[in-house]
Design a protein around this motif. Structure first.
Motif, PDB file in Angstrom:
ATOM      1  N   LEU A 175      93.896   5.906 -23.482  1.00  0.00           N
ATOM      2  CA  LEU A 175      94.160   6.140 -22.070  1.00  0.00           C
ATOM      3  C   LEU A 175      94.639   4.854 -21.393  1.00  0.00           C
ATOM      4  O   LEU A 175      95.617   4.855 -20.637  1.00  0.00           O
ATOM      5  N   ILE A 213      95.752   7.134 -11.052  1.00  0.00           N
ATOM      6  CA  ILE A 213      94.842   6.031 -11.368  1.00  0.00           C
ATOM      7  C   ILE A 213      95.463   4.690 -10.973  1.00  0.00           C
ATOM      8  O   ILE A 213      94.805   3.851 -10.338  1.00  0.00           O
ATOM      9  N   LEU A 214      96.723   4.487 -11.316  1.00  0.00           N
ATOM     10  CA  LEU A 214      97.397   3.226 -10.971  1.00  0.00           C
ATOM     11  C   LEU A 214      97.485   3.041  -9.456  1.00  0.00           C
ATOM     12  O   LEU A 214      97.345   1.924  -8.953  1.00  0.00           O
ATOM     13  N   ARG A 242      98.163   4.072 -22.314  1.00  0.00           N
ATOM     14  CA  ARG A 242      99.112   4.895 -21.561  1.00  0.00           C
ATOM     15  C   ARG A 242      99.307   4.336 -20.161  1.00  0.00           C
ATOM     16  O   ARG A 242     100.441   4.224 -19.675  1.00  0.00           O
ATOM     17  N   HIS A 243      98.226   3.937 -19.503  1.00  0.00           N
ATOM     18  CA  HIS A 243      98.339   3.363 -18.159  1.00  0.00           C
ATOM     19  C   HIS A 243      99.195   2.091 -18.183  1.00  0.00           C
ATOM     20  O   HIS A 243     100.045   1.899 -17.322  1.00  0.00           O
ATOM     21  N   MET A 255     102.861   2.912 -18.748  1.00  0.00           N
ATOM     22  CA  MET A 255     103.460   3.456 -17.526  1.00  0.00           C
ATOM     23  C   MET A 255     103.710   2.369 -16.492  1.00  0.00           C
ATOM     24  O   MET A 255     104.756   2.344 -15.843  1.00  0.00           O
ATOM     25  N   TYR A 280      98.413  12.036 -13.810  1.00  0.00           N
ATOM     26  CA  TYR A 280      97.063  11.459 -13.833  1.00  0.00           C
ATOM     27  C   TYR A 280      97.130   9.930 -13.846  1.00  0.00           C
ATOM     28  O   TYR A 280      96.445   9.266 -13.065  1.00  0.00           O
ATOM     29  N   SER A 281      97.966   9.370 -14.714  1.00  0.00           N
ATOM     30  CA  SER A 281      98.074   7.908 -14.790  1.00  0.00           C
ATOM     31  C   SER A 281      98.606   7.321 -13.488  1.00  0.00           C
ATOM     32  O   SER A 281      98.147   6.275 -13.038  1.00  0.00           O
ATOM     33  N   LYS A 318      99.958  14.295 -17.759  1.00  0.00           N
ATOM     34  CA  LYS A 318      99.364  12.993 -18.077  1.00  0.00           C
ATOM     35  C   LYS A 318     100.001  11.887 -17.248  1.00  0.00           C
ATOM     36  O   LYS A 318      99.337  10.932 -16.846  1.00  0.00           O
TER      37      LYS A 318
END
Length: 92
Positions: free
Chosen positions: A17, A56-57, A20-21, A24, A52-53, A49
């Motif tokens: 995870l 979060i960012l 991925r963040h 991105m 979602y990222s 996905k």
């Protein structure tokens, strides 16, 4: 083959995870402004996905939405040399 413990599986999922963040965030830094569909195509992640990222960012204060797509906040470095470090793949 040895069975993984629940803790090991959880840690591996968290590392993926985070990878991925970071991927991105780098893509946003290099292609901003960029939207969900383009990020999905560029990084080969499903759109849910990517959303979602992005959330979060944004919550972490690293990016912000714009009418044209996601952009990094001013406090981030703009050069690739000073971009966030990669998570070692040896731990995946």
């Amino acid at each position: 083959m040895a069975r993984r413990s629940a803790l090991t599986s959880k840690i591996e999922a968290e590392v993926k995870l985070l990878q991925r963040h970071v991927a991105m965030l780098k893509a946003i830094m290099e292609n901003q402004p960029i939207g969900i569909i383009r990020l999905s195509e560029l990084l080969n992640f499903p759109q849910h996905k990517v959303r979602y990222s992005l959330r979060i960012l944004e919550q972490e204060g690293l990016i912000k939405p714009s009418p044209e797509g996601a952009v990094t906040k001013d406090k981030l470095p703009s050069s690739p040399e000073s971009s966030p470090p990669e998570v070692p793949t040896a731990y995946v």
